[in-house]
Design an enzyme around this catalytic site. Structure first.
Site, PDB file in Angstrom:
ATOM      1  N   TYR A  49       0.980  -1.019  -0.032  1.00  9.09           N
ATOM      2  CA  TYR A  49       0.070  -0.024  -0.092  1.00  9.09           C
ATOM      3  C   TYR A  49       0.923   1.415   0.058  1.00  9.09           C
ATOM      4  O   TYR A  49       0.373   2.197   0.564  1.00  9.09           O
ATOM      5  CB  TYR A  49      -1.039  -0.033   1.279  1.00  9.09           C
ATOM      6  N   ASN A 112     -13.709  -3.763   3.397  1.00 12.40           N
ATOM      7  CA  ASN A 112     -14.082  -3.799   2.230  1.00 12.40           C
ATOM      8  C   ASN A 112     -13.778  -5.129   1.527  1.00 12.40           C
ATOM      9  O   ASN A 112     -13.776  -5.098   0.268  1.00 12.40           O
ATOM     10  CB  ASN A 112     -14.070  -2.453   1.202  1.00 12.40           C
ATOM     11  N   HIS A 115      -9.083  -7.084  -2.386  1.00 12.22           N
ATOM     12  CA  HIS A 115      -8.157  -5.922  -3.221  1.00 12.22           C
ATOM     13  C   HIS A 115      -8.082  -6.515  -4.409  1.00 12.22           C
ATOM     14  O   HIS A 115      -7.949  -7.750  -4.659  1.00 12.22           O
ATOM     15  CB  HIS A 115      -6.831  -5.693  -2.231  1.00 12.22           C
ATOM     16  N   GLU A 126       2.694  -6.172  -7.625  1.00 15.90           N
ATOM     17  CA  GLU A 126       2.207  -6.626  -6.419  1.00 15.90           C
ATOM     18  C   GLU A 126       2.216  -8.266  -6.614  1.00 15.90           C
ATOM     19  O   GLU A 126       2.556  -8.856  -5.523  1.00 15.90           O
ATOM     20  CB  GLU A 126       0.455  -6.472  -6.429  1.00 15.90           C
TER      21      GLU A 126
END
Ligand code: GDP
Ligand code: MG
Length: 152
Positions: A49, A112, A115, A126
């Protein structure tokens, strides 16, 4: 075919949503290339992040990701980044359309559920951060390929 990095966050794991979420990607026709359950190390979560470093929610976001196991995955398919971002839905659950993962399964931006990489470049970054090269099986031909794609 492109690749993307998807992670079911700790809330998704604790709430028993792993099967439901994976089923959505499978049914769409995407190909599963890598999957592991891992409690993220803080350094990796911070790196994941890093674009948000310095924002007020960043420390809480990193703690949230490290607070339990995540299911880290690589999926492949036509336009996979755009397709999975659409399936995931908007970051703020109040703005996520019904039918999307967040629109059906989440209520709070800080919880939420999932990702997904937002571009091919972030997907590459990533995937490298979370997986060793030999852990990603992207070469196999999925048995339903000729039924999912017009031109294979
Ligand atoms: P995403 O790509 O849709 O996941 O959204 P972003 O890359 O903008 O943000 C990364 C993650 O940080 C989001 O999925 C949320 O979990 C979290 N996040 C983003 N903005 C906020 C915020 O304003 N408050 C809180 N609590 N969390 C946020
Ligand atoms: Mg993002």
């Amino acid at each position: 075919m492109g690749l993307t990095f998807i992670a079911i966050k700790p809330d998704g794991v604790h709430r028993g949503l792993v099967g439901e979420i994976i089923a959505r990607f499978e049914k769409r026709g995407l190909k599963l290339c890598a999957l592991k359950v891992v409690v993220p190390e803080k350094a990796i979560a911070e790196k994941h992040y890093e674009e948000h470093a310095g924002k007020p929610f960043y420390p809480g976001l990193v703690d949230y990701l490290c607070s339990g196991p995540i299911v880290a995955m690589v999926w492949s398919g036509k336009d996979v980044v755009a397709v999975t971002r659409k399936m995931i839905g908007a970051t703020k659950p109040a703005q996520s359309e019904p039918g999307t993962i967040r629109g059906d399964l989440a209520l709070d931006m800080g919880r939420n559920v999932i990702h997904g990489s937002d571009s091919d470049d972030s997907a590459q970054r990533e995937i490298k951060l979370w997986f060793k090269e030999e852990e990603v099986c992207s070469k196999y031909v999925k048995a339903d390929r000729m039924w999912v794609y017009e031109v294979t």
